[in-house]
Motif scaffolding. Structure first.
Motif, short mmCIF file in Angstrom:
data_model
loop_
_atom_site.label_atom_id
_atom_site.label_comp_id
_atom_site.label_asym_id
_atom_site.label_seq_id
_atom_site.Cartn_x
_atom_site.Cartn_y
_atom_site.Cartn_z
N LEU A 5 0.82 -1.22 0.00
CA LEU A 5 0.00 0.00 0.00
C LEU A 5 0.86 1.26 0.00
N ASP A 6 2.11 1.13 -0.42
CA ASP A 6 3.03 2.27 -0.51
C ASP A 6 3.19 2.99 0.82
N GLY A 7 3.27 2.22 1.89
CA GLY A 7 3.50 2.80 3.20
C GLY A 7 2.28 3.42 3.86
N LYS A 8 1.13 3.17 3.31
CA LYS A 8 -0.10 3.76 3.86
C LYS A 8 -0.89 2.70 4.64
N SER A 9 -0.49 2.48 5.88
CA SER A 9 -1.19 1.49 6.70
C SER A 9 -1.58 2.05 8.06
N ALA A 10 -1.79 3.37 8.11
CA ALA A 10 -2.15 4.01 9.38
C ALA A 10 -3.63 4.32 9.44
N GLY A 11 -4.46 3.50 8.80
CA GLY A 11 -5.90 3.71 8.83
C GLY A 11 -6.48 3.44 10.20
N ASN A 12 -7.78 3.70 10.33
CA ASN A 12 -8.43 3.57 11.65
C ASN A 12 -9.06 2.21 11.88
N GLY A 13 -8.76 1.23 11.02
CA GLY A 13 -9.39 -0.09 11.15
C GLY A 13 -9.12 -0.76 12.48
N THR A 14 -7.90 -0.59 13.02
CA THR A 14 -7.60 -1.22 14.30
C THR A 14 -8.20 -0.45 15.47
N LEU A 15 -8.35 0.85 15.30
CA LEU A 15 -8.98 1.66 16.34
C LEU A 15 -10.44 1.26 16.51
N MET A 16 -11.09 0.96 15.40
CA MET A 16 -12.51 0.61 15.44
C MET A 16 -12.79 -0.69 16.19
N ARG A 17 -11.79 -1.55 16.30
CA ARG A 17 -12.00 -2.87 16.89
C ARG A 17 -11.36 -3.05 18.26
N CYS A 18 -10.69 -2.04 18.79
CA CYS A 18 -9.79 -2.25 19.93
C CYS A 18 -10.43 -2.15 21.30
N LEU A 19 -11.65 -1.64 21.42
CA LEU A 19 -12.23 -1.35 22.74
C LEU A 19 -12.32 -2.55 23.68
N PRO A 20 -12.55 -3.79 23.21
CA PRO A 20 -12.57 -4.92 24.15
C PRO A 20 -11.34 -5.03 25.04
N VAL A 21 -10.22 -4.50 24.58
CA VAL A 21 -9.00 -4.54 25.39
C VAL A 21 -9.19 -3.75 26.68
N ALA A 22 -9.75 -2.56 26.57
CA ALA A 22 -9.99 -1.74 27.76
C ALA A 22 -11.05 -2.36 28.67
N LEU A 23 -11.99 -3.07 28.08
CA LEU A 23 -13.04 -3.71 28.87
C LEU A 23 -12.54 -4.95 29.59
N ALA A 24 -11.53 -5.61 29.02
CA ALA A 24 -11.09 -6.90 29.54
C ALA A 24 -9.99 -6.79 30.59
N TYR A 25 -9.17 -5.74 30.52
CA TYR A 25 -8.00 -5.67 31.39
C TYR A 25 -8.06 -4.44 32.29
N SER A 26 -7.54 -4.60 33.49
CA SER A 26 -7.44 -3.47 34.41
C SER A 26 -6.01 -2.96 34.52
N ASP A 27 -5.04 -3.81 34.21
CA ASP A 27 -3.63 -3.43 34.28
C ASP A 27 -3.28 -2.56 33.06
N LEU A 28 -2.80 -1.36 33.30
CA LEU A 28 -2.56 -0.42 32.21
C LEU A 28 -1.44 -0.89 31.28
N GLN A 29 -0.45 -1.56 31.81
CA GLN A 29 0.62 -2.08 30.96
C GLN A 29 0.06 -3.13 30.00
N LYS A 30 -0.85 -3.97 30.49
CA LYS A 30 -1.47 -4.98 29.63
C LYS A 30 -2.35 -4.32 28.58
N ILE A 31 -3.04 -3.28 28.97
CA ILE A 31 -3.86 -2.53 28.01
C ILE A 31 -2.98 -1.97 26.90
N ASN A 32 -1.86 -1.36 27.28
CA ASN A 32 -0.91 -0.85 26.29
C ASN A 32 -0.45 -1.95 25.34
N GLU A 33 -0.03 -3.06 25.93
CA GLU A 33 0.56 -4.16 25.16
C GLU A 33 -0.42 -4.74 24.16
#
Length: 209
Positions: free
Chosen positions: A101-129
């Protein structure tokens, strides 16, 4: 802009009337209540975390592939490109998709799917990871993973009762600002390529919230 939006809303109401139920249709000709790729991939992330909370990436990947095999009506360009390259190594396919994609892979597709991480973990380091890793499965550019980390850190603080209008004073505690790698410890083989411009972006985000 506000007046223009009101005019558009009035025209829509005039043409279609009042909608009191889920009707489906749209550009993808959806059935009433049928979901699209953002919701489906969010569910994949959630199922992967439930199946293997400590290290969910492999299970998330399995869920992604199961969903892909259903021939979805819609799938993002970056995700589709990454899936086309899949041969068992998620980080490798993300990099190949990035190059394709000629270096264009910073779309919002992963942002749209990521919320379960915050719902599942309480440890902030794990949330980051896990926020970063689930992003890097399909989107190689770290702007995408950093956005997920920011989003889930904010979500976590809200879930823990912090008011949204409270200033986020410790900027570097959320993503490391200029050096996200300082805040997120990634497994061997997973790397972080810091963007010098993220500091300015984060400053805007923190000012707004």
């Amino acid at each position: 802009m506000e007046q223009r939006s009101l005019c558009q809303n009035a025209r829509i109401k005039e043409r279609y009337g009042r909608v009191n139920e889920i009707v489906g249709d749209g550009c993808w000709n959806l059935k009433p209540g049928e979901t699209t790729d953002d919701t489906e991939m969010t569910i994949c992330v959630l199922k992967g975390i439930i199946a293997s909370p400590q290290n969910p990436i492999e299970e998330i990947g399995k869920e992604f592939l199961r969903w892909w095999e259903t021939d979805p009506k819609d799938i993002g360009i970056t995700v589709q490109t990454a899936f086309n390259f899949y041969q068992g190594d998620w980080l490798q396919i993300a990099e190949k998709a990035h190059d394709e994609l000629d270096g264009k892979s910073a779309g919002n597709g992963t942002l749209m799917r990521c919320l379960p991480v915050a719902l599942a973990y309480s440890d902030l380091q794990k949330i980051n990871e896990i926020s970063a890793l689930q992003s890097q499965m399909t989107h190689y550019d770290d702007l995408a993973s950093e956005a997920c980390v920011i989003y889930n850190r904010i979500a976590s603080r809200l879930l823990n009762g912090e008011a949204l209008n409270r200033p986020f004073r410790q900027k570097s505690s959320i993503t490391g600002t200029h050096q996200m790698g300082a805040a997120v410890r990634l497994p061997a083989g997973w790397i972080c390529r810091p963007h010098n411009g993220m500091g300015a972006l984060l400053a805007v985000v923190f000012k707004l919230i």
